[in-house]
Design an enzyme around this catalytic site. Sequence first.
Site, PDB file in Angstrom:
ATOM      1  N   ASN A   3       8.834  24.934  15.209  1.00 32.08           N
ATOM      2  CA  ASN A   3       7.071  24.082  15.290  1.00 32.08           C
ATOM      3  C   ASN A   3       6.590  23.630  13.860  1.00 32.08           C
ATOM      4  O   ASN A   3       6.148  24.559  13.284  1.00 32.08           O
ATOM      5  CB  ASN A   3       6.445  25.051  16.031  1.00 32.08           C
ATOM      6  CG  ASN A   3       4.930  24.462  16.149  1.00 32.08           C
ATOM      7  OD1 ASN A   3       4.897  23.044  15.949  1.00 32.08           O
ATOM      8  ND2 ASN A   3       4.204  25.229  16.723  1.00 32.08           N
ATOM      9  N   TRP A   4       6.875  22.594  13.556  1.00 32.35           N
ATOM     10  CA  TRP A   4       6.252  21.979  12.298  1.00 32.35           C
ATOM     11  C   TRP A   4       4.847  21.896  12.295  1.00 32.35           C
ATOM     12  O   TRP A   4       4.104  21.798  11.129  1.00 32.35           O
ATOM     13  CB  TRP A   4       6.938  20.727  11.918  1.00 32.35           C
ATOM     14  CG  TRP A   4       8.417  20.890  11.509  1.00 32.35           C
ATOM     15  CD1 TRP A   4       9.103  22.024  11.217  1.00 32.35           C
ATOM     16  CD2 TRP A   4       9.253  19.525  11.282  1.00 32.35           C
ATOM     17  NE1 TRP A   4      10.330  21.489  10.810  1.00 32.35           N
ATOM     18  CE2 TRP A   4      10.410  20.144  10.629  1.00 32.35           C
ATOM     19  CE3 TRP A   4       9.162  18.167  11.269  1.00 32.35           C
ATOM     20  CZ2 TRP A   4      11.583  19.426  10.638  1.00 32.35           C
ATOM     21  CZ3 TRP A   4      10.374  17.359  10.953  1.00 32.35           C
ATOM     22  CH2 TRP A   4      11.515  17.946  10.516  1.00 32.35           C
ATOM     23  N   LYS A   5       4.065  21.949  13.205  1.00 31.72           N
ATOM     24  CA  LYS A   5       2.801  21.895  13.658  1.00 31.72           C
ATOM     25  C   LYS A   5       2.255  20.483  12.816  1.00 31.72           C
ATOM     26  O   LYS A   5       3.188  19.575  12.742  1.00 31.72           O
ATOM     27  CB  LYS A   5       1.986  23.010  12.886  1.00 31.72           C
ATOM     28  CG  LYS A   5       2.373  24.227  13.325  1.00 31.72           C
ATOM     29  CD  LYS A   5       1.657  25.565  13.135  1.00 31.72           C
ATOM     30  CE  LYS A   5       2.423  26.641  13.770  1.00 31.72           C
ATOM     31  NZ  LYS A   5       1.612  27.933  13.662  1.00 31.72           N
ATOM     32  N   HIS A  49      -0.193  26.016  23.301  1.00 31.40           N
ATOM     33  CA  HIS A  49       0.015  26.775  21.848  1.00 31.40           C
ATOM     34  C   HIS A  49      -1.307  27.452  21.647  1.00 31.40           C
ATOM     35  O   HIS A  49      -2.518  26.425  21.888  1.00 31.40           O
ATOM     36  CB  HIS A  49       0.429  25.718  20.990  1.00 31.40           C
ATOM     37  CG  HIS A  49       0.881  26.602  19.636  1.00 31.40           C
ATOM     38  ND1 HIS A  49      -0.198  27.117  18.800  1.00 31.40           N
ATOM     39  CD2 HIS A  49       1.885  27.173  19.119  1.00 31.40           C
ATOM     40  CE1 HIS A  49       0.242  27.531  17.541  1.00 31.40           C
ATOM     41  NE2 HIS A  49       1.580  27.712  17.927  1.00 31.40           N
ATOM     42  N   GLU A  69      -3.243  27.280  19.105  1.00 26.73           N
ATOM     43  CA  GLU A  69      -4.020  26.443  18.235  1.00 26.73           C
ATOM     44  C   GLU A  69      -4.651  25.246  19.144  1.00 26.73           C
ATOM     45  O   GLU A  69      -5.766  24.892  19.059  1.00 26.73           O
ATOM     46  CB  GLU A  69      -3.194  25.639  17.098  1.00 26.73           C
ATOM     47  CG  GLU A  69      -2.971  26.668  16.040  1.00 26.73           C
ATOM     48  CD  GLU A  69      -1.600  26.539  15.336  1.00 26.73           C
ATOM     49  OE1 GLU A  69      -1.164  25.788  15.370  1.00 26.73           O
ATOM     50  OE2 GLU A  69      -1.161  27.770  14.565  1.00 26.73           O
ATOM     51  N   GLU A 106       3.181  34.516  21.947  1.00 25.95           N
ATOM     52  CA  GLU A 106       2.704  34.620  20.845  1.00 25.95           C
ATOM     53  C   GLU A 106       1.513  35.246  20.576  1.00 25.95           C
ATOM     54  O   GLU A 106       0.392  34.686  21.030  1.00 25.95           O
ATOM     55  CB  GLU A 106       2.544  33.239  20.396  1.00 25.95           C
ATOM     56  CG  GLU A 106       3.873  32.093  20.289  1.00 25.95           C
ATOM     57  CD  GLU A 106       3.786  31.002  19.550  1.00 25.95           C
ATOM     58  OE1 GLU A 106       4.639  31.042  18.574  1.00 25.95           O
ATOM     59  OE2 GLU A 106       2.944  30.230  19.571  1.00 25.95           O
ATOM     60  N   GLY A 163       1.264  33.022  11.880  1.00 27.29           N
ATOM     61  CA  GLY A 163       0.649  32.656  10.579  1.00 27.29           C
ATOM     62  C   GLY A 163       0.321  33.628   9.735  1.00 27.29           C
ATOM     63  O   GLY A 163      -0.346  33.376   8.626  1.00 27.29           O
ATOM     64  N   SER A 217       4.986  34.906  13.194  1.00 26.87           N
ATOM     65  CA  SER A 217       5.423  35.338  11.899  1.00 26.87           C
ATOM     66  C   SER A 217       7.007  35.782  12.085  1.00 26.87           C
ATOM     67  O   SER A 217       7.824  36.556  11.615  1.00 26.87           O
ATOM     68  CB  SER A 217       4.850  36.603  11.375  1.00 26.87           C
ATOM     69  OG  SER A 217       3.466  36.081  11.025  1.00 26.87           O
ATOM     70  N   GLY A 260       7.077  29.056  13.516  1.00 23.04           N
ATOM     71  CA  GLY A 260       6.288  27.852  12.889  1.00 23.04           C
ATOM     72  C   GLY A 260       6.917  27.716  11.390  1.00 23.04           C
ATOM     73  O   GLY A 260       7.727  27.168  10.979  1.00 23.04           O
TER      74      GLY A 260
END
Length: 231
Positions: free
Chosen positions: A10-12, A105, A107, A154, A160, A192, A213
């Site tokens: 997941n490159w965000k 997600h 976020e 998650e 992160g 992580s 991530g």
Amino acid sequence: MRDKRVIIGNWKSQMNTQAIDEWFRIVSSIANEEIHKRHLSFEYTEVVICVPFPYLSQIHGLARTLPFPLHVGAQDISPYGPGAYTGAVAGYMIAQFASFVLIGHSERRSLFGEDESVLEEKVLQAKAAGITPVYCVSEETAPIPEEVSIVAYEPVWAIGTGKPDTPENAQNTAHALRERNTHVTHVLYGGSVTGENADEFLAQEDIRGVLVGKASLDPSLFWEIIVHAVE
Ligand code: PGA
């Protein structure tokens, strides 16, 4: 699919077209060398990279140049179909380039205020477009729509932070998620994940993959994680 492992990057909201070309160049060169040398088989592993919308087309093309199957994923989907929804990217548009989508997600939940009802609509739109939803939750009691078969556990505090959950706790949560949601075939762990800890999570009975991530931005680190699943 049932027996497969699923490794998702997941490159965000990161990367640009040049960096993407470079990422593929590096993955391709390492994979070309190692697949043969290490006898790697992708028969029981699906590898997915979830990218920002503007790059879906570029990556759809680049993925075909790799010596192993890489599936393209989106990071979001409109809760509506086509129509007057300014700024929204509908399922049928995503389906031209991608076969997976992240939904829920943490976020999206915390920074964009997405609640269970909008997430349910997104799942329905994904299914209608033939896209596999990967539904993210942070605890075992989280509600999961009936149509979902792949879930990523998650914990918010592990995303992160460089502080992953313990493999034992992740296993217990994955087990509980599967018991509570019999329609779920795959529980992945995310938060992580690195080349160093991926194999401990993948070794757990109820963990069928990882959602990565930060480490997925680095082509060598992401490849290292893939190798743990296919070796
Ligand atoms: P991280 O992110 O690997 O950088 O912790 C995981 C995620 O948000 O999916």
